[in-house]
Design a protein around this motif. Structure first.
Motif, PDB file in Angstrom:
ATOM      1  N   ALA A  55       0.837  -1.201   0.000  1.00 64.00           N
ATOM      2  CA  ALA A  55       0.000   0.000   0.000  1.00 64.00           C
ATOM      3  C   ALA A  55       0.870   1.249   0.000  1.00 64.00           C
ATOM      4  CB  ALA A  55      -0.912  -0.003   1.227  1.00 64.00           C
ATOM      5  N   GLY A  56       0.283   2.369  -0.360  1.00 64.28           N
ATOM      6  CA  GLY A  56       1.005   3.635  -0.376  1.00 64.28           C
ATOM      7  C   GLY A  56       1.297   4.066  -1.803  1.00 64.28           C
ATOM      8  N   GLN A  57       1.558   5.358  -1.977  1.00 67.54           N
ATOM      9  CA  GLN A  57       1.854   5.906  -3.295  1.00 67.54           C
ATOM     10  C   GLN A  57       3.170   6.666  -3.234  1.00 67.54           C
ATOM     11  OE1 GLN A  57      -1.385   8.295  -4.683  1.00 67.54           O
ATOM     12  NE2 GLN A  57      -2.903   6.781  -4.159  1.00 67.54           N
ATOM     13  N   ASN A  58       4.002   6.481  -4.244  1.00 71.96           N
ATOM     14  CA  ASN A  58       5.272   7.180  -4.356  1.00 71.96           C
ATOM     15  C   ASN A  58       5.352   7.761  -5.759  1.00 71.96           C
ATOM     16  OD1 ASN A  58       6.510   6.156  -1.776  1.00 71.96           O
ATOM     17  ND2 ASN A  58       6.076   4.235  -2.812  1.00 71.96           N
ATOM     18  N   TYR A  59       5.691   9.036  -5.861  1.00 67.79           N
ATOM     19  CA  TYR A  59       5.792   9.642  -7.181  1.00 67.79           C
ATOM     20  C   TYR A  59       6.657  10.885  -7.136  1.00 67.79           C
ATOM     21  CZ  TYR A  59       1.812  12.202  -5.206  1.00 67.79           C
ATOM     22  OH  TYR A  59       0.988  12.904  -4.375  1.00 67.79           O
ATOM     23  N   ILE A  60       7.118  11.305  -8.329  1.00 64.72           N
ATOM     24  CA  ILE A  60       7.923  12.511  -8.450  1.00 64.72           C
ATOM     25  C   ILE A  60       7.055  13.641  -8.977  1.00 64.72           C
ATOM     26  CG2 ILE A  60       9.998  11.154  -8.876  1.00 64.72           C
ATOM     27  CD1 ILE A  60       9.805  12.293 -11.822  1.00 64.72           C
ATOM     28  N   GLY A  61       7.515  14.881  -8.775  1.00 63.27           N
ATOM     29  CA  GLY A  61       6.795  16.039  -9.295  1.00 63.27           C
ATOM     30  C   GLY A  61       7.751  17.153  -9.649  1.00 63.27           C
ATOM     31  N   ALA A  62       7.332  17.996 -10.572  1.00 65.79           N
ATOM     32  CA  ALA A  62       8.080  19.194 -10.995  1.00 65.79           C
ATOM     33  C   ALA A  62       9.555  18.907 -11.275  1.00 65.79           C
ATOM     34  CB  ALA A  62       7.935  20.304  -9.957  1.00 65.79           C
ATOM     35  N   PRO A  63       9.848  17.887 -12.110  1.00 68.79           N
ATOM     36  CA  PRO A  63      11.252  17.611 -12.393  1.00 68.79           C
ATOM     37  C   PRO A  63      11.883  18.732 -13.219  1.00 68.79           C
ATOM     38  CG  PRO A  63       9.860  16.316 -13.842  1.00 68.79           C
ATOM     39  CD  PRO A  63       8.947  17.000 -12.853  1.00 68.79           C
ATOM     40  N   SER A  64      13.155  18.979 -12.962  1.00 70.23           N
ATOM     41  CA  SER A  64      13.904  19.982 -13.717  1.00 70.23           C
ATOM     42  C   SER A  64      15.321  19.448 -13.931  1.00 70.23           C
ATOM     43  CB  SER A  64      13.947  21.306 -12.958  1.00 70.23           C
ATOM     44  OG  SER A  64      14.782  21.196 -11.821  1.00 70.23           O
ATOM     45  N   THR A  65      16.165  20.216 -14.545  1.00 71.14           N
ATOM     46  CA  THR A  65      17.542  19.785 -14.764  1.00 71.14           C
ATOM     47  C   THR A  65      18.363  19.784 -13.477  1.00 71.14           C
ATOM     48  OG1 THR A  65      18.179  22.036 -15.373  1.00 71.14           O
ATOM     49  CG2 THR A  65      17.571  20.533 -17.178  1.00 71.14           C
ATOM     50  N   SER A  66      17.846  20.418 -12.415  1.00 69.51           N
ATOM     51  CA  SER A  66      18.609  20.517 -11.169  1.00 69.51           C
ATOM     52  C   SER A  66      18.015  19.746  -9.992  1.00 69.51           C
ATOM     53  CB  SER A  66      18.776  21.980 -10.771  1.00 69.51           C
ATOM     54  OG  SER A  66      17.510  22.581 -10.575  1.00 69.51           O
ATOM     55  N   GLY A  67      16.793  19.224 -10.108  1.00 64.75           N
ATOM     56  CA  GLY A  67      16.202  18.481  -9.005  1.00 64.75           C
ATOM     57  C   GLY A  67      14.765  18.095  -9.275  1.00 64.75           C
ATOM     58  N   MET A  68      14.123  17.473  -8.277  1.00 68.37           N
ATOM     59  CA  MET A  68      12.715  17.076  -8.398  1.00 68.37           C
ATOM     60  C   MET A  68      12.130  16.888  -7.001  1.00 68.37           C
ATOM     61  SD  MET A  68      13.061  13.153  -9.736  1.00 68.37           S
ATOM     62  CE  MET A  68      14.005  11.924  -8.833  1.00 68.37           C
ATOM     63  N   TYR A  69      10.807  17.005  -6.925  1.00 71.75           N
ATOM     64  CA  TYR A  69      10.097  16.723  -5.682  1.00 71.75           C
ATOM     65  C   TYR A  69       9.770  15.238  -5.611  1.00 71.75           C
ATOM     66  CZ  TYR A  69       9.463  21.660  -4.695  1.00 71.75           C
ATOM     67  OH  TYR A  69       9.684  22.979  -4.403  1.00 71.75           O
ATOM     68  N   LEU A  70       9.814  14.689  -4.403  1.00 76.12           N
ATOM     69  CA  LEU A  70       9.433  13.307  -4.152  1.00 76.12           C
ATOM     70  C   LEU A  70       8.265  13.289  -3.187  1.00 76.12           C
ATOM     71  CD1 LEU A  70      12.921  11.743  -3.286  1.00 76.12           C
ATOM     72  CD2 LEU A  70      11.906  12.033  -5.553  1.00 76.12           C
ATOM     73  N   THR A  71       7.293  12.439  -3.457  1.00 82.39           N
ATOM     74  CA  THR A  71       6.259  12.132  -2.483  1.00 82.39           C
ATOM     75  C   THR A  71       6.464  10.682  -2.093  1.00 82.39           C
ATOM     76  OG1 THR A  71       4.718  13.729  -3.400  1.00 82.39           O
ATOM     77  CG2 THR A  71       3.786  11.982  -2.045  1.00 82.39           C
ATOM     78  N   LEU A  72       6.867  10.471  -0.845  1.00 87.24           N
ATOM     79  CA  LEU A  72       7.143   9.140  -0.314  1.00 87.24           C
ATOM     80  C   LEU A  72       6.082   8.828   0.720  1.00 87.24           C
ATOM     81  CD1 LEU A  72      10.973   9.705   0.064  1.00 87.24           C
ATOM     82  CD2 LEU A  72       9.845   8.322  -1.682  1.00 87.24           C
ATOM     83  N   ASP A  73       5.174   7.956   0.363  1.00 80.01           N
ATOM     84  CA  ASP A  73       3.987   7.683   1.151  1.00 80.01           C
ATOM     85  C   ASP A  73       4.053   6.280   1.725  1.00 80.01           C
ATOM     86  OD1 ASP A  73       1.433   7.724   2.206  1.00 80.01           O
ATOM     87  OD2 ASP A  73       0.460   7.371   0.288  1.00 80.01           O
ATOM     88  N   GLY A  74       4.112   6.162   3.022  1.00 77.65           N
ATOM     89  CA  GLY A  74       4.124   4.859   3.672  1.00 77.65           C
ATOM     90  C   GLY A  74       2.752   4.208   3.628  1.00 77.65           C
ATOM     91  N   PRO A  75       2.679   2.907   3.823  1.00 79.73           N
ATOM     92  CA  PRO A  75       1.429   2.166   3.748  1.00 79.73           C
ATOM     93  C   PRO A  75       0.540   2.371   4.966  1.00 79.73           C
ATOM     94  CG  PRO A  75       3.209   0.691   4.321  1.00 79.73           C
ATOM     95  CD  PRO A  75       3.822   2.039   4.081  1.00 79.73           C
ATOM     96  N   ASN A  76      -0.518   3.122   4.817  1.00 78.95           N
ATOM     97  CA  ASN A  76      -1.537   3.286   5.859  1.00 78.95           C
ATOM     98  C   ASN A  76      -0.952   3.589   7.233  1.00 78.95           C
ATOM     99  OD1 ASN A  76      -3.515   2.682   3.928  1.00 78.95           O
ATOM    100  ND2 ASN A  76      -3.199   0.508   4.256  1.00 78.95           N
ATOM    101  N   GLY A  77      -0.022   4.511   7.289  1.00 76.95           N
ATOM    102  CA  GLY A  77       0.561   4.918   8.561  1.00 76.95           C
ATOM    103  C   GLY A  77       1.649   4.002   9.090  1.00 76.95           C
ATOM    104  N   ALA A  78       1.981   2.931   8.352  1.00 76.13           N
ATOM    105  CA  ALA A  78       3.040   2.026   8.801  1.00 76.13           C
ATOM    106  C   ALA A  78       4.385   2.755   8.742  1.00 76.13           C
ATOM    107  CB  ALA A  78       3.071   0.774   7.919  1.00 76.13           C
ATOM    108  N   PRO A  79       5.319   2.388   9.588  1.00 74.02           N
ATOM    109  CA  PRO A  79       6.600   3.095   9.627  1.00 74.02           C
ATOM    110  C   PRO A  79       7.431   2.857   8.369  1.00 74.02           C
ATOM    111  CG  PRO A  79       6.647   1.184  11.058  1.00 74.02           C
ATOM    112  CD  PRO A  79       5.239   1.305  10.555  1.00 74.02           C
TER     113      PRO A  79
END
Length: 90
Positions: A55-79
């Motif tokens: 479970a959980g969703q992981n994805y990148i956003g707003a990529p550029s030549t110098s970096g990108m955002y990460l969304t790191l989502d754990g499974p239903n509150g699991a550590p």
């Protein structure tokens, strides 16, 4: 694993592969160790989990030549302890 670790490799022909681990969780920004001189081509991320839950969703956003955002989502509150990322460009 904790903290941040970053690696990069320049290949013949100009392709650059960069990858690393961030100890951050949730929404975070990764700055590439080497800015891509021409273009960002592809990126991905995956959270580092303490269990085998899918479970959980992981994805990148707003990529550029110098970096990108990460969304790191754990499974239903699991550590979880951050996540792995990879970026390819030239």
């Amino acid at each position: 694993m904790s903290g941040n670790r970053i690696w990069s490799q320049k290949l013949p022909g100009g392709l650059i592969i960069q990858w690393g681990f961030t100890g951050s969780t949730g929404f975070t920004y990764v700055t590439f160790p080497i800015s891509f001189p021409n273009s960002f081509l592809s990126g991905s991320c995956a959270s580092s989990r303490y269990n085998n839950s899918g479970a959980g969703q992981n994805y990148i956003g707003a990529p550029s030549t110098s970096g990108m955002y990460l969304t790191l989502d754990g499974p239903n509150g699991a550590p979880y302890s951050g996540g792995w990322w990879m970026a390819i460009g030239y």
